[in-house]
Design a protein around this motif. Sequence first.
Motif, PDB file in Angstrom:
ATOM      1  N   CYS A   1      -3.694  -4.194  31.246  1.00  0.00           N
ATOM      2  CA  CYS A   1      -5.071  -4.233  30.777  1.00  0.00           C
ATOM      3  C   CYS A   1      -5.410  -5.693  30.524  1.00  0.00           C
ATOM      4  O   CYS A   1      -4.691  -6.369  29.779  1.00  0.00           O
ATOM      5  CB  CYS A   1      -5.234  -3.459  29.461  1.00  0.00           C
TER       6      CYS A   1
ATOM      7  N   ASN B   1       5.210 -10.275  30.112  1.00  0.00           N
ATOM      8  CA  ASN B   1       5.885 -10.243  28.809  1.00  0.00           C
ATOM      9  C   ASN B   1       7.360  -9.853  29.029  1.00  0.00           C
ATOM     10  O   ASN B   1       7.648  -8.843  29.683  1.00  0.00           O
ATOM     11  CB  ASN B   1       5.172  -9.207  27.935  1.00  0.00           C
TER      12      ASN B   1
ATOM     13  N   ASP C   1       2.664 -10.919  19.108  1.00  0.00           N
ATOM     14  CA  ASP C   1       3.765 -10.432  18.257  1.00  0.00           C
ATOM     15  C   ASP C   1       3.366  -9.226  17.412  1.00  0.00           C
ATOM     16  O   ASP C   1       3.850  -9.052  16.284  1.00  0.00           O
ATOM     17  CB  ASP C   1       4.244 -11.549  17.301  1.00  0.00           C
TER      18      ASP C   1
ATOM     19  N   VAL D   1      -5.767  -1.081  23.599  1.00  0.00           N
ATOM     20  CA  VAL D   1      -4.809  -0.881  24.698  1.00  0.00           C
ATOM     21  C   VAL D   1      -4.197   0.513  24.594  1.00  0.00           C
ATOM     22  O   VAL D   1      -4.086   1.241  25.589  1.00  0.00           O
ATOM     23  CB  VAL D   1      -3.711  -1.975  24.685  1.00  0.00           C
TER      24      VAL D   1
ATOM     25  N   LYS E   1       8.824  -3.715  23.270  1.00  0.00           N
ATOM     26  CA  LYS E   1       8.714  -3.505  21.819  1.00  0.00           C
ATOM     27  C   LYS E   1       7.616  -4.370  21.224  1.00  0.00           C
ATOM     28  O   LYS E   1       6.996  -4.013  20.235  1.00  0.00           O
ATOM     29  CB  LYS E   1      10.036  -3.766  21.104  1.00  0.00           C
TER      30      LYS E   1
ATOM     31  N   PRO F   1       3.494  -0.009  30.821  1.00  0.00           N
ATOM     32  CA  PRO F   1       2.461  -1.011  30.564  1.00  0.00           C
ATOM     33  C   PRO F   1       3.053  -2.421  30.568  1.00  0.00           C
ATOM     34  O   PRO F   1       4.063  -2.670  29.910  1.00  0.00           O
ATOM     35  CB  PRO F   1       1.946  -0.652  29.154  1.00  0.00           C
ATOM     36  N   VAL F   2       2.436  -3.325  31.336  1.00  0.00           N
ATOM     37  CA  VAL F   2       2.948  -4.702  31.408  1.00  0.00           C
ATOM     38  C   VAL F   2       1.831  -5.665  31.031  1.00  0.00           C
ATOM     39  O   VAL F   2       0.734  -5.591  31.561  1.00  0.00           O
ATOM     40  CB  VAL F   2       3.521  -5.036  32.818  1.00  0.00           C
TER      41      VAL F   2
ATOM     42  N   ALA G   1       4.615  -7.798  22.321  1.00  0.00           N
ATOM     43  CA  ALA G   1       4.130  -8.828  23.240  1.00  0.00           C
ATOM     44  C   ALA G   1       4.400 -10.173  22.586  1.00  0.00           C
ATOM     45  O   ALA G   1       4.138 -10.342  21.395  1.00  0.00           O
ATOM     46  CB  ALA G   1       2.638  -8.628  23.483  1.00  0.00           C
TER      47      ALA G   1
HETATM   48  P1  AMP Z   1       2.077  -5.433  21.095  1.00  0.00           P
HETATM   49  O1  AMP Z   1       1.826  -4.191  20.298  1.00  0.00           O
HETATM   50  O2  AMP Z   1       0.804  -6.235  21.357  1.00  0.00           O
HETATM   51  O3  AMP Z   1       3.167  -6.300  20.509  1.00  0.00           O
HETATM   52  O4  AMP Z   1       2.565  -4.969  22.547  1.00  0.00           O
HETATM   53  C1  AMP Z   1       3.647  -4.060  22.732  1.00  0.00           C
HETATM   54  C2  AMP Z   1       3.708  -3.586  24.170  1.00  0.00           C
HETATM   55  O5  AMP Z   1       2.498  -2.903  24.506  1.00  0.00           O
HETATM   56  C3  AMP Z   1       3.850  -4.678  25.224  1.00  0.00           C
HETATM   57  O6  AMP Z   1       5.201  -5.077  25.375  1.00  0.00           O
HETATM   58  C4  AMP Z   1       3.313  -3.965  26.465  1.00  0.00           C
HETATM   59  O7  AMP Z   1       4.286  -3.059  26.997  1.00  0.00           O
HETATM   60  C5  AMP Z   1       2.169  -3.119  25.878  1.00  0.00           C
HETATM   61  N1  AMP Z   1       0.889  -3.861  25.970  1.00  0.00           N
HETATM   62  C6  AMP Z   1       0.254  -4.538  24.979  1.00  0.00           C
HETATM   63  N2  AMP Z   1      -0.894  -5.102  25.433  1.00  0.00           N
HETATM   64  C7  AMP Z   1      -0.989  -4.776  26.748  1.00  0.00           C
HETATM   65  C8  AMP Z   1      -1.928  -5.037  27.791  1.00  0.00           C
HETATM   66  N3  AMP Z   1      -3.026  -5.779  27.568  1.00  0.00           N
HETATM   67  N4  AMP Z   1      -1.694  -4.518  29.010  1.00  0.00           N
HETATM   68  C9  AMP Z   1      -0.587  -3.769  29.248  1.00  0.00           C
HETATM   69  N5  AMP Z   1       0.329  -3.487  28.316  1.00  0.00           N
HETATM   70  C10 AMP Z   1       0.146  -3.978  27.086  1.00  0.00           C
END
Ligand code: AMP
Length: 251
Positions: free
Chosen positions: A63, A36, A125, A99, A119, A6-7, A121
Amino acid sequence: MKILVPVKRVVDYNVKVRAKSDGSGVDIANVKMSMNPFDEIAVEEAVRLKEKGAVTEVIAVSCGVAACQETLRTAMAIGADRALLVETPAELELQPLAVAKLLKALVEREGVQLVVLGKQAIDDDCNQTGQMLAALLDWPQATFASKVELGADTATVTREVDGGLETLALGLPAVITTDLRLNEPRYVTLPNIMKAKKKPLETLQPAALGVDVTPRVKTLQVQEPPKRAAGIKVADVAALVDKLKNEAKVI
Ligand code: AMP
């Protein structure tokens, strides 16, 4: 073995973000957006695992708004084989739980054995999506990976913990999240950018995956940190100590 990566498309790490004047969020109009950084590391790791021969396909997924296609093209220029965009409207705030549910649906649709996420975004954060996904799938997880080795049905993951390294063995399928020192992503070359334009990119809607992406958490207010007051010069050490003691009251 297939890997899903996931990116997330986020405000570039060099940009100084500004809160909107009404405090409703961060102003991202006309701001440079990039992948990210932790996700770039995740794509690099997945591609290296494929280059070592243990992996058959690397699928990148993003996403968000239609412009996430650019982020997915970058992932494919690093070496992902194909990409999935789960498209959501610009006014919708996609939160980690939504997500994670979308990713779970894709894991099941694609028959993936390993998910490698960043780990966290750097925009929200949150540091939640990988953990939530592992819980929803009921798969083992290793977060903050600084080394990953794949066996036939296990992954060995080294994690940096306070004062040392922890090594975990996970049964596959599993979820891994990347830390900064896992690898240094390769430079994306022009020929690979051109090749990435021809790789398949499929667009899906959350409803087609049966996922409700309604936000669960409401942002009440976003504020900028208070501006730092200008410093002053003091005549001598005695004056400094006096100010620290009587004005700042820190000693
Ligand atoms: P977070 O939990 O928001 O800090 O995100 C952690 C990880 O989840 C990110 O580094 C991405 O690998 C994945 N991720 C979060 N939001 C998205 C998104 N909208 N689309 C794709 N991957 C996501």
